[in-house]
Design a protein around this motif. Sequence first.
Motif, PDB file in Angstrom:
ATOM      1  N   VAL A   1       0.862  -1.173   0.000  1.00 38.63           N
ATOM      2  CA  VAL A   1       0.000   0.000   0.000  1.00 38.63           C
ATOM      3  C   VAL A   1       0.901   1.226   0.000  1.00 38.63           C
ATOM      4  O   VAL A   1       1.985   1.223   0.589  1.00 38.63           O
ATOM      5  CB  VAL A   1      -0.956  -0.010   1.218  1.00 38.63           C
ATOM      6  CG1 VAL A   1      -0.178   0.007   2.523  1.00 38.63           C
ATOM      7  CG2 VAL A   1      -1.933   1.140   1.157  1.00 38.63           C
ATOM      8  N   ALA A   2       0.488   2.265  -0.705  1.00 34.83           N
ATOM      9  CA  ALA A   2       1.291   3.484  -0.795  1.00 34.83           C
ATOM     10  C   ALA A   2       0.384   4.661  -1.112  1.00 34.83           C
ATOM     11  O   ALA A   2      -0.811   4.502  -1.398  1.00 34.83           O
ATOM     12  CB  ALA A   2       2.360   3.338  -1.879  1.00 34.83           C
ATOM     13  N   SER A   3       0.966   5.870  -1.070  1.00 38.27           N
ATOM     14  CA  SER A   3       0.265   7.081  -1.487  1.00 38.27           C
ATOM     15  C   SER A   3       1.180   7.822  -2.458  1.00 38.27           C
ATOM     16  O   SER A   3       2.051   8.590  -2.050  1.00 38.27           O
ATOM     17  CB  SER A   3      -0.075   7.960  -0.283  1.00 38.27           C
ATOM     18  OG  SER A   3      -0.717   9.155  -0.701  1.00 38.27           O
ATOM     19  N   PRO A   4       1.005   7.590  -3.763  1.00 45.50           N
ATOM     20  CA  PRO A   4       1.923   8.184  -4.743  1.00 45.50           C
ATOM     21  C   PRO A   4       1.651   9.644  -5.058  1.00 45.50           C
ATOM     22  O   PRO A   4       2.493  10.319  -5.628  1.00 45.50           O
ATOM     23  CB  PRO A   4       1.685   7.314  -5.981  1.00 45.50           C
ATOM     24  CG  PRO A   4       0.255   6.894  -5.858  1.00 45.50           C
ATOM     25  CD  PRO A   4       0.011   6.721  -4.390  1.00 45.50           C
ATOM     26  N   GLN A   5       0.454  10.131  -4.704  1.00 51.71           N
ATOM     27  CA  GLN A   5       0.069  11.507  -4.986  1.00 51.71           C
ATOM     28  C   GLN A   5      -0.769  12.036  -3.840  1.00 51.71           C
ATOM     29  O   GLN A   5      -1.255  11.258  -3.002  1.00 51.71           O
ATOM     30  CB  GLN A   5      -0.734  11.580  -6.298  1.00 51.71           C
ATOM     31  CG  GLN A   5       0.033  11.117  -7.525  1.00 51.71           C
ATOM     32  CD  GLN A   5      -0.884  10.969  -8.728  1.00 51.71           C
ATOM     33  OE1 GLN A   5      -1.959  10.388  -8.643  1.00 51.71           O
ATOM     34  NE2 GLN A   5      -0.453  11.500  -9.861  1.00 51.71           N
ATOM     35  N   VAL A   6      -0.949  13.337  -3.827  1.00 50.06           N
ATOM     36  CA  VAL A   6      -1.751  13.950  -2.771  1.00 50.06           C
ATOM     37  C   VAL A   6      -3.166  13.385  -2.794  1.00 50.06           C
ATOM     38  O   VAL A   6      -3.842  13.379  -3.823  1.00 50.06           O
ATOM     39  CB  VAL A   6      -1.782  15.482  -2.948  1.00 50.06           C
ATOM     40  CG1 VAL A   6      -2.764  16.110  -1.958  1.00 50.06           C
ATOM     41  CG2 VAL A   6      -0.394  16.072  -2.766  1.00 50.06           C
ATOM     42  N   GLY A   7      -3.604  12.862  -1.639  1.00 52.02           N
ATOM     43  CA  GLY A   7      -4.967  12.369  -1.500  1.00 52.02           C
ATOM     44  C   GLY A   7      -5.270  11.100  -2.256  1.00 52.02           C
ATOM     45  O   GLY A   7      -6.447  10.773  -2.455  1.00 52.02           O
ATOM     46  N   ARG A   8      -4.258  10.333  -2.676  1.00 51.57           N
ATOM     47  CA  ARG A   8      -4.501   9.105  -3.440  1.00 51.57           C
ATOM     48  C   ARG A   8      -3.890   7.920  -2.700  1.00 51.57           C
ATOM     49  O   ARG A   8      -2.772   7.985  -2.179  1.00 51.57           O
ATOM     50  CB  ARG A   8      -3.923   9.194  -4.845  1.00 51.57           C
ATOM     51  CG  ARG A   8      -4.392  10.396  -5.627  1.00 51.57           C
ATOM     52  CD  ARG A   8      -4.245  10.208  -7.106  1.00 51.57           C
ATOM     53  NE  ARG A   8      -5.439   9.577  -7.669  1.00 51.57           N
ATOM     54  CZ  ARG A   8      -5.592   9.265  -8.949  1.00 51.57           C
ATOM     55  NH1 ARG A   8      -4.601   9.480  -9.802  1.00 51.57           N
ATOM     56  NH2 ARG A   8      -6.702   8.732  -9.391  1.00 51.57           N
ATOM     57  N   LEU A   9      -4.665   6.838  -2.674  1.00 51.37           N
ATOM     58  CA  LEU A   9      -4.236   5.591  -2.049  1.00 51.37           C
ATOM     59  C   LEU A   9      -4.030   4.557  -3.147  1.00 51.37           C
ATOM     60  O   LEU A   9      -4.892   4.379  -4.022  1.00 51.37           O
ATOM     61  CB  LEU A   9      -5.301   5.107  -1.059  1.00 51.37           C
ATOM     62  CG  LEU A   9      -5.033   3.769  -0.365  1.00 51.37           C
ATOM     63  CD1 LEU A   9      -3.850   3.893   0.597  1.00 51.37           C
ATOM     64  CD2 LEU A   9      -6.272   3.284   0.376  1.00 51.37           C
TER      65      LEU A   9
END
Length: 366
Positions: free
Chosen positions: A185-193
């Motif tokens: 699991v990661a967050s590659p961009q603002v507000g994105r899972l």
Amino acid sequence: MRHAHGPVRLLGVVVALITTMWAAPAQAALTVLCTGFTGCLTVGRTDSGYANVYLQSFWSMKPGHNCTNYVAYRLTHGRLVARPPGTNSALTWGPAARQAGIRVDDVPAVGAVAWWDAGVSGASATSGHVAYVEAVLPGGVLVSEDNLSGDFRWRLMTRLDGTWPSGFIHYPESDGSPAGELTAVASPQVGRLELWGSAMDPDAAGDNRTYLVSLGGPRGTVGAEAFTFQSEFFRFRRLHDVSTRGPTTAYLYALNTAGTAGRDVLLGHRPVTIMRSSTTRASFVDSTITRSRHPKVRISLAPTQASGTVDVMRGTTRLARVTMESGTRRTVTLPRQRKGRWAIKVRYHRTTSFGSSSRTVYLRVR
């Protein structure tokens, strides 16, 4: 790969054949007992209905004449077996089963899967092989199997004929619940899972699975953000916009198919920091200077927790690079500039916690 298969019609004939083969030297020819759906059925050796559906995919395996698709069919028709994560080409079946805590040994049993690692006992050097154990006899084992670019067949193998598998996989019966894992699991961009995982439902028609994600606590936790999504693939990657920001925990559930046996299953949970937006603030101490002076630019970041690398750029030329600590302000002295009016961009690089941002300020040099 191509392996010969085939059972014997009468037990007495089988035993006699095995006795003969025990006296034969190693690497003897494969003992094929029948070939083809019709050929095997003619002599009383069933394909368990695979001939009618072999162009369909089971466990998301390649349909048609294919060892993994045939064995996946046998494991999901007449019994329920969940596909362990990592079960792909035949050579992966043994390691994936062991990783999932499933017994893999050298003891054959009816209903077990004979598994050959790549290049073992005549198996494909690149993909290995699997077959379904139909019967265990004194000194030998009967298997049915299908073969990529080959045909369905039954055959007899012994420990002395050079065809013995790498091991036997003893899959447990399933209650019909989905099975799989949350891989990452990661967050590659603002507000994105972003989520990676795999799952299948052993008693559901087709491969379209429904998943539920809960951020901030298990499903049903007060204040947790939840959403569902679907994927038709055993392995999936999902990118989803969320309102949660900052450090949290993502819980992934595979939902059991309505009208089938089983229950919803938690595939895993992992900590993740949902990237927040940032604001770069910048201004010149003096926005108009002479050529003999060094420009000075004030820099700060919002929110105050933001930290990391900031570049000061004039076009493609980097004038300065500084490291900002949380809650700090920096005044950066730049090289002297030529006469003119310059657009200076102050650019903050993204981190795992905060997205990138920039501010353009203008300098006049007389």
